[in-house]
Each structure stands twice: as C-alpha cells, then as structure tokens.
Design a protein around this motif. Sequence first.
Motif, mmCIF file in Angstrom:
data_model
loop_
_atom_site.group_PDB
_atom_site.id
_atom_site.type_symbol
_atom_site.label_atom_id
_atom_site.label_comp_id
_atom_site.label_asym_id
_atom_site.label_seq_id
_atom_site.Cartn_x
_atom_site.Cartn_y
_atom_site.Cartn_z
ATOM 1 N N VAL A 113 -0.034 20.242 -25.777
ATOM 2 C CA VAL A 113 -0.186 20.944 -24.954
ATOM 3 C C VAL A 113 -1.711 21.148 -23.473
ATOM 4 C CG1 VAL A 113 0.226 23.726 -23.748
ATOM 5 C CG2 VAL A 113 1.617 22.041 -25.283
ATOM 6 N N ASP A 173 9.022 26.877 -21.431
ATOM 7 C CA ASP A 173 7.651 27.186 -22.113
ATOM 8 C C ASP A 173 8.029 27.856 -23.051
ATOM 9 O OD1 ASP A 173 5.912 28.298 -19.639
ATOM 10 O OD2 ASP A 173 5.587 26.260 -20.406
ATOM 11 N N MET A 203 -1.716 32.183 -21.232
ATOM 12 C CA MET A 203 -0.340 31.161 -20.298
ATOM 13 C C MET A 203 -0.411 31.891 -19.548
ATOM 14 S SD MET A 203 1.215 29.747 -23.996
ATOM 15 C CE MET A 203 1.420 31.279 -24.694
ATOM 16 N N VAL A 233 1.809 22.303 -17.529
ATOM 17 C CA VAL A 233 1.456 23.479 -17.869
ATOM 18 C C VAL A 233 -0.271 23.517 -16.700
ATOM 19 C CG1 VAL A 233 1.956 23.471 -20.507
ATOM 20 C CG2 VAL A 233 -0.168 22.492 -19.508
ATOM 21 N N TYR A 241 4.203 27.363 -31.374
ATOM 22 C CA TYR A 241 3.426 26.528 -30.802
ATOM 23 C C TYR A 241 1.836 26.609 -31.946
ATOM 24 C CZ TYR A 241 4.270 27.240 -25.419
ATOM 25 O OH TYR A 241 4.213 27.186 -24.396
ATOM 26 N N LEU A 289 4.619 32.102 -17.421
ATOM 27 C CA LEU A 289 5.190 31.551 -18.283
ATOM 28 C C LEU A 289 6.457 31.373 -18.270
ATOM 29 C CD1 LEU A 289 4.003 32.978 -21.066
ATOM 30 C CD2 LEU A 289 4.472 30.889 -21.067
#
Length: 125
Positions: free
Chosen positions: A48, A90, A83, A64, A94, A86
Amino acid sequence: DVQLQASGGGLVQAGGSLTLSCAASGFNFGDYTIGWFRQAPGKEREGVSCISMRDGRRYYADSVKGRFTVSSDSTKNILYLQMNSLKPEDTAVYYCAADWGPLSSPWQPYGMDYWGKGTLVTVSS
C-alpha cells in the motif's frame, strides 16, 4: 524482541477516514524501509505505502495515491497511515512490515525482515 504492533483499524463508512499506527521496537527504526501491506479476502497481499527511513522517500500504490498518507515519528518509532476518502475496496487486513533493504516500487511483500500482526479495516458502502 522485535515487535511491530499495528492498531487503529475499525469499521467506517465510505468516504470516511481512519489512521493506522504501527509501533516498532527491537530494531533500529532509522535503518529500515517501513510500510503497510493489505490483504483482502481471496486476494494476494499488496503493498500500500512505505517510507524509507534512511532518505524519506515514499511509495504509494496507484489505488491509494491522493487518499492515503504515510508518515513517521522517529522519536517514538511509530509509523502512521492516514487514510481518507475510504472506499469499500479498501476493506482488508492491514499489516505493517519492515525491510532492511532500500525502498522498491512497487513495494512487494517478499523478503520483509519483520511483520506485525494485522489490523482489520472495514469500509461499508
């Protein structure tokens, strides 16, 4: 002992924001490339975003860019992922990870030196 402790995941509506944190200990934070991967159900783990603590360069996946921001606090050995905007896509677990090697683009999950346990981000539509 090396630890990467991720936190900050949760449930958020589409368009919302979350900030993930990764607290690192047991290794020299400033020597590593540190960042975030994510894995959605049935999909491969993907890079990411990451930051090279040696030179400050950053990497963002195309998916992203413009929405996520990676940052760090080297005084506390903490990595952040802000973030915004969103999207349901997504949604994933993570993971934070650290690599002694240089920043690579794209950031691949192979050869990481250290991994943290994941934190789940769920974005509802």
